[in-house]
Design an enzyme around this catalytic site. Structure first.
Site, PDB file in Angstrom:
ATOM      1  CD  GLU A  91      -1.838   1.437   3.044  1.00  0.00           C
ATOM      2  OE1 GLU A  91      -1.082   2.114   3.772  1.00  0.00           O
ATOM      3  OE2 GLU A  91      -2.829   0.830   3.491  1.00  0.00           O
TER       4      GLU A  91
ATOM      5  CG  ASP B 224      -4.781  -1.059  -0.893  1.00  0.00           C
ATOM      6  OD1 ASP B 224      -4.128  -2.119  -0.815  1.00  0.00           O
ATOM      7  OD2 ASP B 224      -4.910  -0.280   0.074  1.00  0.00           O
TER       8      ASP B 224
END
Length: 480
Positions: free
Chosen positions: A88, A160
């Site tokens: 991330e 993500d």
């Protein structure tokens, strides 16, 4: 392919139409001589962010690698490895350095160092995806080190991080080109294809929690679960266009179906961290401790990013479902805080009940983007003042702040994804002829289908629809 794009501050211009005609990708084109739009607050904060969080992996001697230091911890020599970064954070860092290319002459140097770190730490499932966490054991940065292990273990990805890395590689291709040491474009395509293969549920067309879910049985509750902070909807049409895989538009539409469900039911725009699919096929908040904490079913430290993530799809693409979400969450927060962003709490139930009594920058900064989507300039100015003057924070809040400042200034980049074709060249053969008119006629009577790229070209009337008006304009243009 190599033109740079930016969104204009608080607005955008349509340049792309996808096949289902539900949205348009937007960007304002700039050239290399255009002055940077970034404010002095943003550029000054970038220097602080870079000095504090962008770190070289000094254990590697044969090449230069960089990562974003997310834990602010260091190995202490007690035979317990320490987490230092995650995918991330790495995706965020690659987005930031690519976005700062006009401002920072060393941006490519840092970006390429981050690319090498990404390549050095692949997932054990999707080989083009990144292992979700790296730990320092005093001699190297290792993957899959559970509970302070000093040796590597099995490692998988987080969705993500995968998506941000892919998008950042597309930005790098647009900013610097892919003719040098690194073929950014080819690397981006490889990552996007692995995301589709491993990070997307092909039964429900939702984004999964990571590539590890691809190995879950259908009876496993994680199999059909999704995480709202992975609703990075602005990317999906871009991924569809650069790969030609229109399944990305299924993910796009399904994601908005889920968002709309929560907006319609709770009226607050507050999405829970984790969302599960119940036995009736409805998407509902997850139970407590589904994956991370007691607050997994609340608007908490994952979903706090949704005003930014989903809001970008309105700033860039003018998506009306995005605007409906933004209007709901802006309206709730303005009313709940009395128009005072300092009163935004660090967590809520989906119905708007606060679950904490303090604020946190990571909850406030995303409203820079949300407030830029609305028409309440006072709210936007109050949010920006709060974010800029928040003071010292940690990696998470500071990095989200960095990205949201770039977007709020109008510095968010949108990659060029298609070749330029002549006006009316719907069949993309290099020229506008009667064959293009025939193809559009057949499309309108449902005798032919158009690809995403063809749909963009066919929208000659520029109203985000393909209908008889486009056909009339095309015919008149041909005759003239």
């Amino acid at each position: 392919m190599k033109l740079k794009h930016k969104i204009a501050a608080l607005t955008a211009l349509p340049v792309f139409l996808q096949a289902s005609l539900t949205m348009s990708c937007t960007a304002a084109k700039i050239d290399s001589t255009e002055a940077s739009v970034l404010s002095k607050e943003t550029t000054a904060f970038y220097e602080n962010w870079k000095n504090k969080y962008l770190v070289q992996d000094t254990y590697v001697s044969d090449e230069t690698q960089y990562y974003v230091w997310y834990s602010e911890e260091k190995y202490s020599g007690n035979n317990v490895s320490v987490p230092v970064t995650v995918s991330e954070a790495h995706g965020y860092g690659m987005l930031i350095t690519a976005s700062m290319a006009e401002y920072d002459t060393q941006a490519k140097y840092y970006f390429d160092g981050m690319y090498r770190f990404f390549k050095a730490h692949p997932s054990d499932i999707g080989s083009h995806l990144m292992s979700w966490q790296q730990c320092d054991n005093g001699t190297e940065l290792i993957d899959g080190a559970n509970e302070g292990s000093m040796t590597e273990g099995f490692c998988d990805s987080a969705t993500d991080g995968d998506m941000d890395i892919a998008y950042a590689l597309l930005l790098a291709d647009s900013v610097w080109g892919s003719d040098g040491e690194i073929d950014y474009h080819a690397e981006a395509i490889a990552v996007i294809n692995d995301i589709m293969k491993y990070d997307v549920n092909h039964e429900y067309w939702t984004v999964a929690l990571g590539d590890w879910v691809s190995e879950c049985d259908k009876s496993d509750p994680y199999y059909s679960a999704t995480r709202s902070s992975d609703f990075i909807v602005q990317y999906f049409p871009v991924f569809a266009e650069v790969t030609g895989d229109e399944n990305w538009m299924k993910v796009y539409d399904t994601t908005y179906d889920i968002i709309n469900t929560f907006v319609d039911e709770y009226k607050t725009g507050l999405l829970p961290d984790f969302i599960i699919r119940d036995s009736s096929g409805n998407y509902i908040p997850s139970p407590a401790n589904f994956l991370e904490s007691d607050y997994d079913g609340y608007y908490y430290y994952n979903s706090c990013r949704t005003p930014w993530r989903i809001g970008m799809d309105y700033l860039v693409n003018k998506n009306q479902d995005s605007l409906a979400f933004i209007n709901a969450i802006n309206s709730f927060m303005i009313k709940d805080t009395g128009n005072d962003p300092w009163e935004i709490k660090a967590g809520y139930k989906p119905d708007g009940t606060p679950v904490e009594d303090y604020n946190d920058l990571c909850f406030t900064a995303p409203f820079l983007v949300a407030s830029a989507c609305g028409d309440n300039s006072k709210w936007h100015d109050e949010v920006r003042d709060t974010v800029i003057n928040y003071g010292d924070d940690v990696y998470y809040g500071d990095t989200i702040k960095m990205l949201c400042l770039i977007a709020d200034d109008g510095g968010w980049l949108v990659p060029e994804t298609t070749e330029n074709y002549p006006f009316g060249d719907i069949n993309m053969d290099g020229s506008f002829t009667v064959a293009d008119i025939v193809l559009l006629q057949k499309y309108l009577i449902k005798k032919e289908i158009l690809s995403i790229e063809q749909g963009k070209i066919a929208n000659v009337y520029e109203d985000n629809k393909i209908n008889c008006f486009d056909l009339v304009l095309l015919k008149n243009s041909y005759l003239s």
